[in-house]
Design a protein around this motif. Structure first.
Motif, PDB file in Angstrom:
ATOM      1  N   LEU A   1       0.838  -1.195   0.000  1.00  0.00           N
ATOM      2  CA  LEU A   1       0.000   0.000   0.000  1.00  0.00           C
ATOM      3  C   LEU A   1       0.873   1.245   0.000  1.00  0.00           C
ATOM      4  N   THR A   2       0.539   2.169  -0.861  1.00  0.00           N
ATOM      5  CA  THR A   2       1.280   3.436  -0.905  1.00  0.00           C
ATOM      6  C   THR A   2       0.765   4.345   0.194  1.00  0.00           C
ATOM      7  N   PRO A   3       1.640   4.808   1.094  1.00  0.00           N
ATOM      8  CA  PRO A   3       1.160   5.665   2.180  1.00  0.00           C
ATOM      9  C   PRO A   3       0.620   6.991   1.645  1.00  0.00           C
ATOM     10  N   LYS A   4      -0.427   7.457   2.280  1.00  0.00           N
ATOM     11  CA  LYS A   4      -1.020   8.718   1.873  1.00  0.00           C
ATOM     12  C   LYS A   4      -0.100   9.875   2.243  1.00  0.00           C
ATOM     13  N   ALA A   5      -0.062  10.870   1.364  1.00  0.00           N
ATOM     14  CA  ALA A   5       0.751  12.054   1.644  1.00  0.00           C
ATOM     15  C   ALA A   5       0.174  12.806   2.836  1.00  0.00           C
ATOM     16  N   LYS A   6       1.058  13.271   3.685  1.00  0.00           N
ATOM     17  CA  LYS A   6       0.626  14.016   4.861  1.00  0.00           C
ATOM     18  C   LYS A   6       0.047  15.357   4.441  1.00  0.00           C
ATOM     19  N   PRO A   7      -1.155  15.714   4.882  1.00  0.00           N
ATOM     20  CA  PRO A   7      -1.751  16.990   4.482  1.00  0.00           C
ATOM     21  C   PRO A   7      -0.952  18.158   5.051  1.00  0.00           C
ATOM     22  N   PRO A   8      -0.946  19.305   4.361  1.00  0.00           N
ATOM     23  CA  PRO A   8      -0.230  20.471   4.858  1.00  0.00           C
ATOM     24  C   PRO A   8      -0.757  20.891   6.228  1.00  0.00           C
ATOM     25  N   SER A   9       0.094  21.499   7.026  1.00  0.00           N
ATOM     26  CA  SER A   9      -0.317  21.943   8.355  1.00  0.00           C
ATOM     27  C   SER A   9      -1.315  23.086   8.249  1.00  0.00           C
ATOM     28  N   VAL A  10      -2.083  23.253   9.314  1.00  0.00           N
ATOM     29  CA  VAL A  10      -3.056  24.344   9.358  1.00  0.00           C
ATOM     30  C   VAL A  10      -2.360  25.687   9.176  1.00  0.00           C
ATOM     31  N   GLY A  11      -1.179  25.819   9.782  1.00  0.00           N
ATOM     32  CA  GLY A  11      -0.426  27.071   9.672  1.00  0.00           C
ATOM     33  C   GLY A  11      -0.088  27.421   8.234  1.00  0.00           C
ATOM     34  N   LEU A  12       0.291  26.425   7.438  1.00  0.00           N
ATOM     35  CA  LEU A  12       0.633  26.675   6.035  1.00  0.00           C
ATOM     36  C   LEU A  12      -0.599  27.068   5.221  1.00  0.00           C
ATOM     37  N   VAL A  13      -1.727  26.436   5.507  1.00  0.00           N
ATOM     38  CA  VAL A  13      -2.963  26.782   4.795  1.00  0.00           C
ATOM     39  C   VAL A  13      -3.350  28.227   5.088  1.00  0.00           C
ATOM     40  N   ILE A  14      -3.299  28.602   6.358  1.00  0.00           N
ATOM     41  CA  ILE A  14      -3.650  29.980   6.731  1.00  0.00           C
ATOM     42  C   ILE A  14      -2.634  30.961   6.162  1.00  0.00           C
ATOM     43  N   PHE A  15      -1.370  30.547   6.069  1.00  0.00           N
ATOM     44  CA  PHE A  15      -0.356  31.397   5.440  1.00  0.00           C
ATOM     45  C   PHE A  15      -0.708  31.670   3.981  1.00  0.00           C
ATOM     46  N   ALA A  16      -1.149  30.631   3.262  1.00  0.00           N
ATOM     47  CA  ALA A  16      -1.541  30.808   1.862  1.00  0.00           C
ATOM     48  C   ALA A  16      -2.697  31.795   1.744  1.00  0.00           C
ATOM     49  N   LEU A  17      -3.678  31.659   2.643  1.00  0.00           N
ATOM     50  CA  LEU A  17      -4.815  32.578   2.635  1.00  0.00           C
ATOM     51  C   LEU A  17      -4.360  34.003   2.972  1.00  0.00           C
ATOM     52  N   ALA A  18      -3.375  34.108   3.874  1.00  0.00           N
ATOM     53  CA  ALA A  18      -2.873  35.420   4.291  1.00  0.00           C
ATOM     54  C   ALA A  18      -2.133  36.127   3.160  1.00  0.00           C
ATOM     55  N   ILE A  19      -1.484  35.383   2.273  1.00  0.00           N
ATOM     56  CA  ILE A  19      -0.825  36.009   1.122  1.00  0.00           C
ATOM     57  C   ILE A  19      -1.865  36.693   0.237  1.00  0.00           C
ATOM     58  N   GLY A  20      -3.026  36.060   0.086  1.00  0.00           N
ATOM     59  CA  GLY A  20      -4.114  36.705  -0.656  1.00  0.00           C
ATOM     60  C   GLY A  20      -4.587  37.964   0.032  1.00  0.00           C
ATOM     61  N   ALA A  21      -4.682  37.915   1.370  1.00  0.00           N
ATOM     62  CA  ALA A  21      -5.058  39.105   2.133  1.00  0.00           C
ATOM     63  C   ALA A  21      -4.013  40.199   1.970  1.00  0.00           C
ATOM     64  N   PHE A  22      -2.741  39.806   1.884  1.00  0.00           N
ATOM     65  CA  PHE A  22      -1.654  40.769   1.665  1.00  0.00           C
ATOM     66  C   PHE A  22      -1.831  41.470   0.321  1.00  0.00           C
ATOM     67  N   ALA A  23      -2.160  40.708  -0.717  1.00  0.00           N
ATOM     68  CA  ALA A  23      -2.363  41.292  -2.045  1.00  0.00           C
ATOM     69  C   ALA A  23      -3.525  42.280  -2.039  1.00  0.00           C
ATOM     70  N   ILE A  24      -4.629  41.878  -1.391  1.00  0.00           N
ATOM     71  CA  ILE A  24      -5.804  42.741  -1.334  1.00  0.00           C
ATOM     72  C   ILE A  24      -5.518  44.000  -0.525  1.00  0.00           C
ATOM     73  N   GLY A  25      -4.843  43.842   0.616  1.00  0.00           N
ATOM     74  CA  GLY A  25      -4.510  44.998   1.441  1.00  0.00           C
ATOM     75  C   GLY A  25      -3.595  45.963   0.720  1.00  0.00           C
ATOM     76  N   THR A  26      -2.658  45.425  -0.052  1.00  0.00           N
ATOM     77  CA  THR A  26      -1.728  46.283  -0.792  1.00  0.00           C
ATOM     78  C   THR A  26      -2.467  47.113  -1.834  1.00  0.00           C
ATOM     79  N   THR A  27      -3.340  46.475  -2.618  1.00  0.00           N
ATOM     80  CA  THR A  27      -4.023  47.232  -3.670  1.00  0.00           C
ATOM     81  C   THR A  27      -5.013  48.237  -3.090  1.00  0.00           C
ATOM     82  N   GLU A  28      -5.643  47.893  -1.952  1.00  0.00           N
ATOM     83  CA  GLU A  28      -6.645  48.798  -1.383  1.00  0.00           C
ATOM     84  C   GLU A  28      -6.001  50.072  -0.840  1.00  0.00           C
ATOM     85  N   PHE A  29      -4.886  49.918  -0.129  1.00  0.00           N
ATOM     86  CA  PHE A  29      -4.260  51.076   0.499  1.00  0.00           C
ATOM     87  C   PHE A  29      -3.233  51.752  -0.409  1.00  0.00           C
ATOM     88  N   ALA A  30      -2.530  50.982  -1.253  1.00  0.00           N
ATOM     89  CA  ALA A  30      -1.479  51.567  -2.089  1.00  0.00           C
ATOM     90  C   ALA A  30      -2.052  52.466  -3.179  1.00  0.00           C
TER      91      ALA A  30
END
Length: 412
Positions: free
Chosen positions: A4-33
């Motif tokens: 049996l091929t072991p299942k890949a370990k899912p990314p940590s919660v911290g990494l998922v929220i980091f990815a979402l935060a990069i989107g927030a960074f882009a939105i914050g930059t365009t709104e204020f810049a």
């Protein structure tokens, strides 16, 4: 015998929220810049500053319109897929903004760029809280919102530097590139969770029948306006009242961003333990800090500390985001997205009233009093919300079979 091929370990919660935060960074930059790039694109497109200001208003209008419409129409789409489409749309229209040949084209493209803003934050918040226990929901939303607050420290000054050094169009290009990075990160890291069971446009619209949803939106629309009343005229106050050199203005604006960032780190910890008292405390904090602004504006050290304190009050957005998801029952997506419509209403109301106070001759520090009054107005609305909640609870105890109050219903 096959192994049996072991299942890949899912990314940590911290990494998922980091990815979402990069989107927030882009939105914050365009709104204020965009505000800081205004002099550059106004000159290039041969329009005056008041006319160029309509470009900022067009983005805010896009947020207000897009948040409810996109959230309702896409209710059945899995969250990761929806976030990918929203951020791709955001990157596309910001990229096209960099090539706008005329003022009219830029106006349209900024409106289109604003459409996915609120829906992205709403769905990203739902995804973030779905990954953590109930007692850490505010912290998860706060960590995602760190992208927006860090944008005021790093993204906005860098986009402004690009605009000054090589042209305003590169500022929008930077935002588009960050949006594409977000698409790649979400595609790689975010779990492929389906939409909520029974999700539909009609169910999302059901959020609008809850009085507590409207009251919470009103708290943000009024109470948050105080922050924008002060922030909008901060640069002018620094130059004309504090009398600092122009080179110090970005530094003080950065101090505001540091305050917002610290607020979104610390305040959610308290909100996870006592949501409504934390919201009330933040509104009173904002009222006091805004009033203090009128006293300290003449001294660079005093105004810097005050601006930092005002920035901490920006954590109210995180707290209200969670409150809206509580009171909306099964229509959390629309309610969470509408938080950013309220946020942008505050972004229009605060500067409008602050500008009126200045125009009537009350001075450059008068937006501080406007901010204090708006924060107190939000506090009164919050008290009304709490009182109605308690009255509803009391009624529920008296009438057998009545549904639980909105505050106690949390969709997992």
């Amino acid at each position: 015998m096959s192994q049996l091929t072991p299942k890949a370990k899912p990314p940590s919660v911290g990494l998922v929220i980091f990815a979402l935060a990069i989107g927030a960074f882009a939105i914050g930059t365009t709104e204020f810049a965009t505000m800081s790039l205004l002099p550059y694109f106004a000159k290039d497109l041969q329009i005056d500053a008041p006319t160029a200001g309509h470009v900022i208003s067009a983005y805010a209008l896009g947020v207000v319109v897009g948040a409810p419409i996109l959230t309702v129409l896409t209710a059945r789409i899995p969250r990761r897929t929806l976030l990918l489409w929203l951020m791709a749309m955001f990157a596309l229209f910001n990229g096209l903004s960099a090539f706008a040949p005329t003022y009219e084209w830029l106006l349209v493209l900024r409106f289109l760029s604003g459409l996915p803003h609120g829906a992205y934050f709403g769905i990203a918040s739902l995804l973030a809280v779905s990954l953590v226990p109930l007692n850490k929901r505010n912290q998860a939303v706060g960590r995602m919102f760190l992208g927006l607050t860090v944008a005021t420290i790093i993204g906005v000054p860098f986009a402004n530097w690009l605009g000054h050094a090589i042209g305003w169009r590169w500022g929008f290009g930077l935002v588009a590139a960050t949006g594409l990075l977000t698409v790649a990160l979400i595609a790689r890291l975010a779990p492929n969770t389906p939409a909520s069971p029974g999700a539909s446009p009609l169910r999302e619209l059901g959020a609008l029948k809850h009085g507590q949803v409207w009251l919470t939106l009103a708290v943000g629309a009024i109470g948050f306006g105080g922050l924008f009343a002060v922030y909008t005229y901060l640069a002018d106050t620094l130059l004309l009242v504090t009398r600092v050199s122009p080179g110090l203005v970005p530094l003080v604006l950065g101090i505001f961003g540091v305050g917002m960032t610290l607020g979104n780190i610390v305040v959610p910890w308290f909100a996870d333990r006592a949501l409504m008292p934390t919201a009330a405390g933040l509104l009173l904090w904002s009222a006091a800090a805004s009033a203090l602004f009128t006293v300290t504006a003449g001294n660079i050290w005093g105004i810097s500390i005050t601006v930092f304190l005002i920035g901490i009050g920006g954590a109210l957005g995180t707290v209200l985001q969670t409150r809206l998801m509580d009171v909306a029952k099964n229509a959390q997506g629309l309610a969470a997205a509408l938080n950013h419509s309220a946020f942008n209403f505050a972004n229009a109301l605060g500067p409008l009233l602050g500008g009126m106070a200045i125009a009537r001759g009350y001075g450059w520090t008068s937006p501080g009093w406007v901010g204090a009054l708006l924060a107190l107005g939000g506090f009164v609305l919050l008290l009304l919300s709490v009182w109605l909640d308690r009255a509803h609870r009391a009624t529920s105890r008296v009438i057998p079979g009545m549904a639980l109050p909105a505050m106690e219903v949390k969709e997992r």
